[in-house]
Design a protein around this motif. Structure first.
Motif, PDB file in Angstrom:
ATOM      1  N   CYS A 126       2.633  -7.140   9.335  1.00  0.00           N
ATOM      2  CA  CYS A 126       2.857  -5.925   8.553  1.00  0.00           C
ATOM      3  C   CYS A 126       4.214  -5.287   8.872  1.00  0.00           C
ATOM      4  O   CYS A 126       4.795  -5.523   9.941  1.00  0.00           O
ATOM      5  CB  CYS A 126       1.760  -4.881   8.833  1.00  0.00           C
ATOM      6  SG  CYS A 126       0.092  -5.410   8.406  1.00  0.00           S
ATOM      7  N   GLU A 148       5.940  -1.217   7.915  1.00  0.00           N
ATOM      8  CA  GLU A 148       5.663   0.065   7.265  1.00  0.00           C
ATOM      9  C   GLU A 148       6.912   0.929   7.178  1.00  0.00           C
ATOM     10  O   GLU A 148       7.588   1.166   8.176  1.00  0.00           O
ATOM     11  CB  GLU A 148       4.571   0.833   8.024  1.00  0.00           C
ATOM     12  CG  GLU A 148       4.201   2.158   7.337  1.00  0.00           C
ATOM     13  CD  GLU A 148       3.204   2.967   8.135  1.00  0.00           C
ATOM     14  OE1 GLU A 148       3.084   2.697   9.352  1.00  0.00           O
ATOM     15  OE2 GLU A 148       2.558   3.868   7.563  1.00  0.00           O
ATOM     16  N   PHE A 150       0.856  -1.182   0.000  1.00  0.00           N
ATOM     17  CA  PHE A 150       0.000   0.000   0.000  1.00  0.00           C
ATOM     18  C   PHE A 150       0.896   1.237   0.000  1.00  0.00           C
ATOM     19  O   PHE A 150       1.683   1.423   0.923  1.00  0.00           O
ATOM     20  CB  PHE A 150      -0.892   0.046   1.239  1.00  0.00           C
ATOM     21  CG  PHE A 150      -1.939  -1.028   1.302  1.00  0.00           C
ATOM     22  CD1 PHE A 150      -1.672  -2.253   1.892  1.00  0.00           C
ATOM     23  CD2 PHE A 150      -3.196  -0.812   0.780  1.00  0.00           C
ATOM     24  CE1 PHE A 150      -2.631  -3.236   1.959  1.00  0.00           C
ATOM     25  CE2 PHE A 150      -4.175  -1.803   0.842  1.00  0.00           C
ATOM     26  CZ  PHE A 150      -3.892  -3.010   1.426  1.00  0.00           C
ATOM     27  N   TRP A 206      -4.960   1.294   6.679  1.00  0.00           N
ATOM     28  CA  TRP A 206      -3.734   0.630   7.135  1.00  0.00           C
ATOM     29  C   TRP A 206      -3.830   0.286   8.624  1.00  0.00           C
ATOM     30  O   TRP A 206      -3.364  -0.771   9.052  1.00  0.00           O
ATOM     31  CB  TRP A 206      -2.533   1.520   6.865  1.00  0.00           C
ATOM     32  CG  TRP A 206      -1.237   0.958   7.384  1.00  0.00           C
ATOM     33  CD1 TRP A 206      -0.523   1.372   8.450  1.00  0.00           C
ATOM     34  CD2 TRP A 206      -0.532  -0.163   6.851  1.00  0.00           C
ATOM     35  NE1 TRP A 206       0.591   0.603   8.625  1.00  0.00           N
ATOM     36  CE2 TRP A 206       0.626  -0.357   7.658  1.00  0.00           C
ATOM     37  CE3 TRP A 206      -0.740  -1.016   5.776  1.00  0.00           C
ATOM     38  CZ2 TRP A 206       1.543  -1.362   7.422  1.00  0.00           C
ATOM     39  CZ3 TRP A 206       0.189  -2.015   5.536  1.00  0.00           C
ATOM     40  CH2 TRP A 206       1.302  -2.192   6.356  1.00  0.00           C
ATOM     41  N   VAL A 211       2.373  -6.018   3.566  1.00  0.00           N
ATOM     42  CA  VAL A 211       1.477  -6.916   4.291  1.00  0.00           C
ATOM     43  C   VAL A 211       1.642  -8.341   3.778  1.00  0.00           C
ATOM     44  O   VAL A 211       1.632  -8.579   2.565  1.00  0.00           O
ATOM     45  CB  VAL A 211      -0.003  -6.497   4.129  1.00  0.00           C
ATOM     46  CG1 VAL A 211      -0.883  -7.311   5.074  1.00  0.00           C
ATOM     47  CG2 VAL A 211      -0.167  -5.014   4.380  1.00  0.00           C
ATOM     48  N   GLY A 242       3.290   0.538   2.964  1.00  0.00           N
ATOM     49  CA  GLY A 242       2.935  -0.568   3.834  1.00  0.00           C
ATOM     50  C   GLY A 242       3.145  -1.905   3.141  1.00  0.00           C
ATOM     51  O   GLY A 242       2.784  -2.071   1.981  1.00  0.00           O
ATOM     52  N   TRP A 282      -4.139   5.696   5.249  1.00  0.00           N
ATOM     53  CA  TRP A 282      -3.658   5.535   6.630  1.00  0.00           C
ATOM     54  C   TRP A 282      -4.733   4.924   7.524  1.00  0.00           C
ATOM     55  O   TRP A 282      -4.419   4.141   8.428  1.00  0.00           O
ATOM     56  CB  TRP A 282      -3.199   6.887   7.165  1.00  0.00           C
ATOM     57  CG  TRP A 282      -4.298   7.923   7.273  1.00  0.00           C
ATOM     58  CD1 TRP A 282      -4.709   8.794   6.307  1.00  0.00           C
ATOM     59  CD2 TRP A 282      -5.121   8.175   8.410  1.00  0.00           C
ATOM     60  NE1 TRP A 282      -5.730   9.576   6.760  1.00  0.00           N
ATOM     61  CE2 TRP A 282      -6.004   9.232   8.071  1.00  0.00           C
ATOM     62  CE3 TRP A 282      -5.189   7.637   9.698  1.00  0.00           C
ATOM     63  CZ2 TRP A 282      -6.950   9.734   8.945  1.00  0.00           C
ATOM     64  CZ3 TRP A 282      -6.122   8.145  10.584  1.00  0.00           C
ATOM     65  CH2 TRP A 282      -7.005   9.179  10.201  1.00  0.00           C
ATOM     66  N   THR A 315       0.744   5.546   2.830  1.00  0.00           N
ATOM     67  CA  THR A 315       0.164   5.261   4.148  1.00  0.00           C
ATOM     68  C   THR A 315       0.376   6.398   5.144  1.00  0.00           C
ATOM     69  O   THR A 315      -0.233   6.391   6.216  1.00  0.00           O
ATOM     70  CB  THR A 315       0.778   3.968   4.724  1.00  0.00           C
ATOM     71  OG1 THR A 315       2.208   4.136   4.803  1.00  0.00           O
ATOM     72  CG2 THR A 315       0.450   2.772   3.856  1.00  0.00           C
ATOM     73  N   GLU A 317      -3.269  -3.584   9.990  1.00  0.00           N
ATOM     74  CA  GLU A 317      -2.244  -3.959  10.977  1.00  0.00           C
ATOM     75  C   GLU A 317      -2.776  -4.872  12.064  1.00  0.00           C
ATOM     76  O   GLU A 317      -2.003  -5.623  12.684  1.00  0.00           O
ATOM     77  CB  GLU A 317      -1.659  -2.687  11.616  1.00  0.00           C
ATOM     78  CG  GLU A 317      -0.705  -1.930  10.724  1.00  0.00           C
ATOM     79  CD  GLU A 317      -0.100  -0.733  11.433  1.00  0.00           C
ATOM     80  OE1 GLU A 317      -0.880   0.078  11.981  1.00  0.00           O
ATOM     81  OE2 GLU A 317       1.132  -0.610  11.452  1.00  0.00           O
TER      82      GLU A 317
END
Length: 446
Positions: A185, A187, A160, A176, A197, A195, A173, A163, A180
């Motif tokens: 995750c 970042e 992503f 996100w 994942v 991000g 955000w 974020t 999480e």
């Protein structure tokens, strides 16, 4: 220095990758991580939702070629823009398509359609790496993730972008924060945030250290941020060099054009002067013809005087009148010719001065642009020197950490040897007791 306990983090050559083609973008600072991820993870299928100029997608393709990864890649975008990317013309897609077709058409495809339309072309469980970078509202990002979730494999990784952006309606955000709580995750906070994942049922062992609880996240983030800033600086330096070369080329062309214009102006002046000269010569020819007629008239008048003495005064009067008319005509024509010559001379001087003034002004503007370019290059060079010094400090600290780990390993080895010797003496005493011998009597022989 106290050693930080953390899992072995694989360092790969692709972390130092430089973009072969990149437009100005916050994604430039994530290109080192893109190279590292492709080399470690080696995805079988990659899909990017939202490509725009292609900075991230072309970096993935470049890393796939460099590491000989057997991967099929798909970039999905309408290339029409949105409220966050802005609107842009057809040239963005045409330039990307031309470069992409020449470099990566063997394993990659640009799919010009919406994300929902593209989802129907992929089987469930087929996508290993998904990069979501389209419209950045909360609802749009959530919809894209949930739509493509069934398409992800049991080892899938999702990226992503943005974020860390909290303006202009960006909502990545918020989503996100929800992600999480559900998945493993990691970042990155530089470059507007990225991000990472792990959504599959199995965390790929090649990249498992990235999601380890023992990982020194700050160190890894700082490392990739530093590498990313180098990529960004290299890209900006290349852009400035290209602009400088282009400006110098324009300067040379401008000088050639100005020279041609001045030369053409002088040629036009020469042509006008020749034309005026021809007009003067034609008028002089007329004057000569008029003088000749007057002479003939005078000759005729003289003959008449001989034949008719009584008409002398009349002839003289006519001759005097004709002479006065000729003088008047000659004076008027001389004034006209003199005025025309002065006008032509003033026009020539004005046009030449104007052309030379324009040339000097253009030269001054070009010198100003070149001076600004030189200043920006100096600033970039200073940034590069600072980066090199900071990287050297980090390498020195890592070297000291390695030396301390080596000393600790040596101490553990000596301790292990001492424990082994004590165990051997212990069992030797037990064996002597079983044999009925006094261990103290043979202590000197053990």
């Amino acid at each position: 220095m106290e050693a930080t306990h953390m899992p072995d983090f694989p360092l790969k050559k692709s972390m130092y990758m430089r973009a072969e083609r990149a437009a100005p973008s916050a994604w430039l600072t994530h290109i080192p991580f893109a190279g590292w991820l492709i080399e470690c993870f080696r995805p079988r299928m990659l899909v990017e939702l939202g490509t725009h100029h292609g900075s991230s997608y072309l970096a993935f393709c470049q890393a796939i070629v460099a590491n000989d990864v057997a991967c099929k890649c798909f970039a999905v975008d309408t290339w029409a823009g949105d409220e966050h990317a802005g609107e842009y013309g057809e040239e963005v897609y045409e330039q990307l398509d031309a470069y992409h077709s020449r470099k990566y058409a063997g394993f990659s495809e640009l799919m010009r359609m919406t994300f929902d339309e593209a989802a129907d072309y992929f089987e469930d469980g087929s996508v290993d790496l998904l990069h979501i970078d389209g419209l950045h509202t909360y609802d749009a990002v959530k919809h894209d993730f949930e739509t493509w979730l069934p398409k992800l494999s049991d080892r899938a990784i999702v990226l992503f972008h943005d974020t860390c952006v909290r303006e202009r309606g960006f909502g990545v955000w918020r989503f996100w924060q929800e992600i999480e709580q559900r998945y493993d995750c990691f970042e990155f906070t530089h470059g507007h945030g990225l991000g990472v994942v792990s959504v599959g049922s199995v965390v790929p062992p090649e990249i498992a250290p990235l999601f380890s609880k023992e990982l020194d996240a700050g160190l890894i983030k700082g490392l990739f941020e530093r590498l990313g800033s180098c990529v960004e600086d290299d890209t900006e330096r290349a852009r400035l060099n290209s602009a400088l070369v282009h400006e110098r080329s324009l300067n040379r062309e401008s000088k050639s054009q100005d020279k041609a214009e001045i030369t053409g102006g002088f040629e036009n002046v020469r042509h006008d002067v020749a034309h005026v000269r021809n007009l003067i010569e034609a008028e002089l020819a007329k004057l000569r013809s008029a003088v000749e007629e007057i002479r003939k008239m005078a000759d005729s008048t003289s003959a008449t005087v001989v034949n008719a003495a009584g008409g002398v005064e009349n002839v003289r009067s006519e001759v005097a009148q004709s002479a006065e008319q000729f003088k008047s005509m000659l004076s008027e024509y001389t004034d006209v010719v003199r005025h025309d010559l002065v006008t032509v001379r003033e026009q020539l001087m004005s046009e030449s001065a104007s052309a030379l003034s324009g040339v000097h002004q253009r030269l001054k503007e070009h010198r100003d642009v070149l001076g600004e370019m030189d200043n920006r290059i100096k600033v970039l060079q200073e940034l590069e020197d600072q980066t090199v010094r900071k990287v050297g400090t980090v390498e020195l600290q890592l070297g000291e950490l390695g030396e301390e780990l080596g000393e600790l390993s040596h101490g553990l080895g000596e301790l292990s040897e001492e424990l082994e010797k004590r165990e051997q003496r212990k069992w030797s005493r037990k064996l002597l007791k079983l044999l009925g011998r006094d261990p103290s009597s043979v202590r000197g022989h053990t």
